[in-house]
Design an enzyme around this catalytic site. Structure first.
Site, mmCIF file in Angstrom:
data_model
loop_
_atom_site.group_PDB
_atom_site.id
_atom_site.type_symbol
_atom_site.label_atom_id
_atom_site.label_comp_id
_atom_site.label_asym_id
_atom_site.label_seq_id
_atom_site.Cartn_x
_atom_site.Cartn_y
_atom_site.Cartn_z
ATOM 1 N N GLU A 192 0.838 -1.213 0.000
ATOM 2 C CA GLU A 192 0.000 0.000 0.000
ATOM 3 C C GLU A 192 0.859 1.243 0.000
ATOM 4 O OE1 GLU A 192 -2.254 3.368 1.923
ATOM 5 O OE2 GLU A 192 -0.360 2.412 2.472
ATOM 6 N N GLU A 193 1.940 1.204 0.772
ATOM 7 C CA GLU A 193 2.776 2.398 0.921
ATOM 8 C C GLU A 193 3.490 2.784 -0.376
ATOM 9 O OE1 GLU A 193 2.573 4.302 3.277
ATOM 10 O OE2 GLU A 193 2.148 3.237 5.136
ATOM 11 N N HIS A 308 4.979 8.260 9.158
ATOM 12 C CA HIS A 308 6.083 7.839 8.286
ATOM 13 C C HIS A 308 7.453 8.167 8.892
ATOM 14 C CE1 HIS A 308 3.740 7.366 4.219
ATOM 15 N NE2 HIS A 308 3.269 6.612 5.192
#
Length: 495
Positions: A192-193, A308
């Site tokens: 996903e990232e 993040h």
């Protein structure tokens, strides 16, 4: 939100007299709110972490926050053993998959590792798909979260929080083992990232028939932000209704997840016109002063100051928010998929929320300014009712909510009390009130049906047993001479 000009009741003119029109700006946007078989608890304070369970046979369980935190502990340990992160291309991600898979298989799920063979980062690990093997396979509700993280840190909020809450919900469903009305499928996404790649591959890989079986997809991404807010994806949609309903029951006043629009795995499903919703508590966007006043926390600061970053560790978890998300997932799952089947209990009490309009306007949506204690007009019961129409000008006013008709009700009807008063004359229908379920007309009343008092009316809902449906009352007037439709005491009845 546009300002609603309050209604002012005008005395009814005598027959043949001059019409005195009352006017107000009427909103006509319709939204839906799922209530389900049991009533939600009374609104709790914003500090509540979990409301009391409902009391009907289909009440959702309280998901253990201790168990959710235990899953987070294990994901943190996985990262620590693998260079400090769980990026999709690393052993840390593959070990995360192994942990979740092992728990699900032991609980009795049909579990599949789906390699991402196109569109994913080279070396990315698989998606993990788990299906509870009960319920209608042609009516699937999916619940998903991305299991991978960024390389900067262990990714506990992003997205250990969503993954852990989802896992414990799956395990809770297995332990409860209720009779299922619909099929439930869970997913933990890879990559996903790096661009929503795992979920995109999954949806692309489905046939059009398989996609059509998915009635809604729910996504959970960052549901434990330490300075977070309470956000619902597509908050006004039918899919979002149970998610919003649960957080509304806690007094949280959730908002639309604008920051996350198009940025998480629900977007992969949206692109194929599959209804989506989900919870989030925010990432790098900053909390407003109004949100801080409503939810607490620090205005002007990021929802997640460790977004993040290496500091996204176990200390970067808002346990209260995580608990509320986990329980909201359970509530949504139970509303959408759990049922007693054709031989189940018929308990219509409380299915229609605030049917007497005495408790504010929620869960009714639409032209909610119509709901009040109106001067010079009586309620059928109590002091409040919904006064639709009565403007004497071209207008449309509606109120709506979504309910689940109990599966065990072989006979079910919508009951309501209606008073119709009009300045029209003759036998022609100029102004109408339409009662609809999922857009299908059940009844139409007009100025021709006017009388001096409330009349009890009903509409058959037996064909909708076991289904979640949206009920709508819509008043439509032409350009002159008012007709008012006074609605009160709306109920679901078992006969």
């Amino acid at each position: 939100m546009p300002c609603q000009v309050p209604r002012v009741a005008t005395p009814q003119p005598p027959s043949g007299g001059v019409q005195v029109k009352r006017r107000f700006a009427a909103a006509s946007t319709l939204f839906a709110l799922v209530l389900g078989l049991g009533t939600l608890p009374a609104a709790a304070s914003a500090s509540s972490t979990s409301p009391a369970s409902t009391t009907t046979a289909l009440a959702a369980p309280d998901v253990s926050i201790t168990a959710v935190r235990a899953h987070l502990d294990e994901l943190s340990a996985v990262a620590a053993r693998n260079g400090g992160n769980r990026r999709s291309t690393t052993q840390g991600y593959r070990d995360s998959v192994a942990y979740v898979k092992g728990k699900l298989q032991a609980a009795g799920y049909t579990v599949t590792e789906q390699p991402c063979t196109s569109g994913c980062t080279s070396g990315a690990g698989p998606n993990l798909i788990a299906e509870w093997p009960q319920g209608d396979a042609n009516s699937v509700y999916m619940f998903g979260a991305h299991l991978d993280g960024v390389s900067a840190g262990p990714g506990m909020n992003d997205n250990g929080s969503g993954s852990a809450a989802l896992l414990e919900n799956a395990l809770t469903l297995a332990r409860q083992n209720p009779e299922m009305r619909n099929r439930v499928r869970f997913a933990w996404w890879t990559d996903e990232e790096q661009g929503l790649n795992g979920s995109d591959f999954y949806v692309r890989s489905l046939s059009s028939t398989e996609r059509a079986r998915i009635k809604a997809y729910y996504n959970f991404d960052m549901v434990a932000s330490t300075n977070g807010g309470y956000f619902v994806n597509h908050i006004t949609s039918a899919a979002a209704a149970p998610m919003k309903a649960y957080w509304d029951s806690l007094g949280l006043q959730p908002e639309e997840n604008t920051e996350g629009a198009g940025r998480s795995d629900d977007y992969s499903f949206e692109r194929y016109s599959i209804p989506t919703s989900g919870y989030a508590m925010g990432a790098s966007a900053r909390k407003t002063s109004a949100q801080a006043a409503k939810w607490g926390g620090t205005s002007g600061a990021s929802y997640d100051p460790c977004y993040h970053r290496a500091c996204d560790t176990l200390t970067n978890i808002n346990t209260t928010g995580l608990d509320r998300a986990a329980d909201g997932i359970a509530y949504t799952l139970w509303q959408q998929a759990v049922g007693t089947g054709g031989g189940g209990t018929c308990d219509p009490a409380g299915v229609v929320g605030n049917g007497g309009f005495e408790s504010g306007t929620a869960p009714w949506t639409g032209t909610t300014a119509a709901i009040a204690a109106h001067t010079a007009r009586p309620a059928h019961g109590g002091t409040r009712f919904a006064w639709l129409g009565g403007n004497g000008s071209t207008s449309t006013e509606s109120i709506s909510q979504t309910v689940t008709v109990p599966a065990g009700c072989t006979r079910a009807s919508l009951g309501y009390w209606l008073r119709i008063e009009t300045a029209e004359s003759g036998s022609r229908a100029y102004d109408t009130l339409t009662v609809r379920v999922n857009g299908t007309t059940l009844a139409t009343l007009s100025n021709v049906n006017a009388g001096s008092g409330y009349v009890q009316r009903s509409a058959d809902l037996s064909a909708y047993a076991g289904q979640t449906v949206t009920l709508t009352f819509t008043a439509t007037e032409d350009y002159s001479l008012q007709t008012g439709f006074l609605l009160d005491d709306v109920t679901l009845q078992s006969g």
